[in-house]
Design a protein around this motif. Sequence first.
Motif, PDB file in Angstrom:
ATOM      1  N   ASP A 110       0.800  -1.221   0.000  1.00 33.87           N
ATOM      2  CA  ASP A 110       0.000   0.000   0.000  1.00 33.87           C
ATOM      3  C   ASP A 110       0.834   1.273   0.000  1.00 33.87           C
ATOM      4  O   ASP A 110       0.296   2.348  -0.224  1.00 33.87           O
ATOM      5  CB  ASP A 110      -0.979   0.018   1.175  1.00 33.87           C
ATOM      6  CG  ASP A 110      -0.408  -0.530   2.465  1.00 33.87           C
ATOM      7  OD1 ASP A 110       0.510  -1.346   2.406  1.00 33.87           O
ATOM      8  OD2 ASP A 110      -0.897  -0.140   3.528  1.00 33.87           O
ATOM      9  N   ARG A 111       2.165   1.168   0.211  1.00 34.28           N
ATOM     10  CA  ARG A 111       3.031   2.342   0.133  1.00 34.28           C
ATOM     11  C   ARG A 111       4.485   1.902   0.010  1.00 34.28           C
ATOM     12  O   ARG A 111       4.864   0.830   0.469  1.00 34.28           O
ATOM     13  CB  ARG A 111       2.861   3.266   1.322  1.00 34.28           C
ATOM     14  CG  ARG A 111       3.312   2.647   2.635  1.00 34.28           C
ATOM     15  CD  ARG A 111       3.080   3.614   3.780  1.00 34.28           C
ATOM     16  NE  ARG A 111       3.482   2.959   5.015  1.00 34.28           N
ATOM     17  CZ  ARG A 111       4.187   3.543   5.952  1.00 34.28           C
ATOM     18  NH1 ARG A 111       4.559   4.789   5.810  1.00 34.28           N
ATOM     19  NH2 ARG A 111       4.504   2.895   7.042  1.00 34.28           N
ATOM     20  N   ASP A 112       5.281   2.736  -0.651  1.00 31.29           N
ATOM     21  CA  ASP A 112       6.714   2.482  -0.771  1.00 31.29           C
ATOM     22  C   ASP A 112       7.413   3.225   0.355  1.00 31.29           C
ATOM     23  O   ASP A 112       7.007   4.321   0.736  1.00 31.29           O
ATOM     24  CB  ASP A 112       7.251   2.973  -2.117  1.00 31.29           C
ATOM     25  CG  ASP A 112       6.558   2.284  -3.290  1.00 31.29           C
ATOM     26  OD1 ASP A 112       6.092   1.150  -3.113  1.00 31.29           O
ATOM     27  OD2 ASP A 112       6.485   2.894  -4.363  1.00 31.29           O
TER      28      ASP A 112
END
Length: 73
Positions: free
Chosen positions: A64-66
């Motif tokens: 959902d996020r880097d």
Amino acid sequence: MSGSLTRLNINLLAQEGQDLTVDSTVFIPDDNFSDIWNNLFNCSVLGLGGFLERFRFAIDFGYDRDIFYFGSL
């Protein structure tokens, strides 16, 4: 493309842990090339020589996020 290399400090702001200031070399394009530069490279570019080589970093490509991890040498 013409321009100049300039030394400056780039501050990496941490969401957790300590911020890091990196003494960096960056490329500044001449004014007459700024429109071309913006049209060709409409994104952020981090240079390996002069910036990324001056600290340790890792990138975790998550679901959902880097996350970009960094620390001093």
